[in-house]
Design a protein around this motif. Structure first.
Motif, PDB file in Angstrom:
ATOM      1  N   ASP A  53       0.808  -1.220   0.000  1.00  0.00           N
ATOM      2  CA  ASP A  53       0.000   0.000   0.000  1.00  0.00           C
ATOM      3  C   ASP A  53       0.844   1.274   0.000  1.00  0.00           C
ATOM      4  O   ASP A  53       0.314   2.370   0.149  1.00  0.00           O
ATOM      5  CB  ASP A  53      -0.937   0.011   1.210  1.00  0.00           C
ATOM      6  N   ASP A  58      -4.512   6.819  -2.807  1.00  0.00           N
ATOM      7  CA  ASP A  58      -4.882   7.787  -1.776  1.00  0.00           C
ATOM      8  C   ASP A  58      -3.739   8.062  -0.797  1.00  0.00           C
ATOM      9  O   ASP A  58      -3.936   8.725   0.227  1.00  0.00           O
ATOM     10  CB  ASP A  58      -6.112   7.303  -1.009  1.00  0.00           C
ATOM     11  N   SER A  60      -2.462   6.208   1.287  1.00  0.00           N
ATOM     12  CA  SER A  60      -2.729   5.668   2.622  1.00  0.00           C
ATOM     13  C   SER A  60      -1.488   5.019   3.218  1.00  0.00           C
ATOM     14  O   SER A  60      -1.251   5.093   4.427  1.00  0.00           O
ATOM     15  CB  SER A  60      -3.879   4.664   2.572  1.00  0.00           C
ATOM     16  N   ARG A 190      -2.523   1.228  10.123  1.00  0.00           N
ATOM     17  CA  ARG A 190      -3.295   0.964   8.907  1.00  0.00           C
ATOM     18  C   ARG A 190      -4.769   0.821   9.243  1.00  0.00           C
ATOM     19  O   ARG A 190      -5.642   1.352   8.540  1.00  0.00           O
ATOM     20  CB  ARG A 190      -2.795  -0.296   8.210  1.00  0.00           C
ATOM     21  N   ALA A 191      -5.053   0.146  10.337  1.00  0.00           N
ATOM     22  CA  ALA A 191      -6.443  -0.012  10.771  1.00  0.00           C
ATOM     23  C   ALA A 191      -7.069   1.343  11.093  1.00  0.00           C
ATOM     24  O   ALA A 191      -8.231   1.602  10.748  1.00  0.00           O
ATOM     25  CB  ALA A 191      -6.501  -0.925  12.001  1.00  0.00           C
ATOM     26  N   GLN A 194      -7.646   3.280   7.781  1.00  0.00           N
ATOM     27  CA  GLN A 194      -8.788   2.711   7.059  1.00  0.00           C
ATOM     28  C   GLN A 194     -10.107   3.097   7.716  1.00  0.00           C
ATOM     29  O   GLN A 194     -11.081   3.415   7.026  1.00  0.00           O
ATOM     30  CB  GLN A 194      -8.647   1.197   6.980  1.00  0.00           C
ATOM     31  N   SER A 197     -10.815   6.700   6.887  1.00  0.00           N
ATOM     32  CA  SER A 197     -11.234   6.812   5.491  1.00  0.00           C
ATOM     33  C   SER A 197     -12.681   6.375   5.321  1.00  0.00           C
ATOM     34  O   SER A 197     -13.469   7.026   4.615  1.00  0.00           O
ATOM     35  CB  SER A 197     -10.319   5.952   4.602  1.00  0.00           C
ATOM     36  N   THR A 198     -13.055   5.290   5.991  1.00  0.00           N
ATOM     37  CA  THR A 198     -14.438   4.808   5.935  1.00  0.00           C
ATOM     38  C   THR A 198     -15.396   5.846   6.510  1.00  0.00           C
ATOM     39  O   THR A 198     -16.469   6.107   5.957  1.00  0.00           O
ATOM     40  CB  THR A 198     -14.576   3.489   6.704  1.00  0.00           C
TER      41      THR A 198
END
Length: 209
Positions: A53, A58, A60, A190-191, A194, A197-198
């Motif tokens: 990633d 994006d 991220s 990362r969690a 994410q 972002s959600t």
């Protein structure tokens, strides 16, 4: 030559496509390699050496690594981190440019090539070691700066001032960093990235409904 290499790689890897930092990386490689060699070296770098990633569209992956680096800096150089935090300076001020271009936009060519040798041999954790080493080398100088705007200018110019590749790499390899600890931090952040972002996407969907 640069455009051909970047277009060829974008066709190969549609997940990454084109990222702003890739032109600096490919451009540096073209100084010492032929086009086809640069293409395949980028394949190895982006698909085997770096996290999947890292160059996501994006960004991220870079966002994750900025947070990882922040945690490392706070733990390993707490005085400097506290000093920078009080001045309102986060790692994105200087690290984003380091990470996204793998130091090729800021450091002298000879130094970058030495760093990249270590990157291909050791893996992506050398990126964090190099970043921490730069700050360690200039730690006392940065702590002596009292004005926020002067500290801002100083940290932005750090990479450009590192001309002693031997000192940089010696300092970097003196920093203990386990791959398992790095992976744990990346998974944690990362969690979080994410989840954020959600949440943003959900708010955007609600607002547009």
């Amino acid at each position: 030559a640069l455009r051909r290499v970047l277009r060829a790689y974008a066709r190969r890897n549609k997940v990454v496509g084109y990222c702003q930092g890739l032109n600096f990386i490919a451009g540096m490689m073209l100084l010492v390699l032929e086009e086809h060699q640069v293409f395949w070296l980028m394949v190895v770098l982006l698909e085997e050496v770096l996290p999947a990633d890292y160059y996501a569209r994006d960004l991220s992956g870079c966002n994750v690594d900025l947070r990882v680096f922040r945690d490392m800096l706070a733990k390993r150089q707490p005085k400097l981190w506290d000093h920078m935090s009080k001045a309102g300076l986060g790692p994105e001020v200087f690290c984003l440019e380091w990470f996204i271009a793998l130091f090729s936009k800021t450091m002298p060519t000879e130094t970058v090539l030495r760093v990249w040798d270590a990157l291909f041999l050791e893996g992506y954790k050398i990126i964090f070691r190099i970043g921490l080493a730069v700050l360690q080398i200039y730690d006392k100088e940065l702590l002596a700066i009292t004005e926020a705007h002067e500290l801002f200018a100083a940290v932005q110019g750090l990479g450009k001032r590192v001309v002693d590749a031997d000192l940089l790499l010696k300092t970097a390899f003196g920093i203990q960093l386990k791959r398992t600890a790095l992976d744990t931090l990346r998974d944690k952040h990362r969690a979080q990235v994410q989840a954020e972002s959600t949440a943003r996407n959900l708010r955007s969907h609600v607002q547009s409904a």
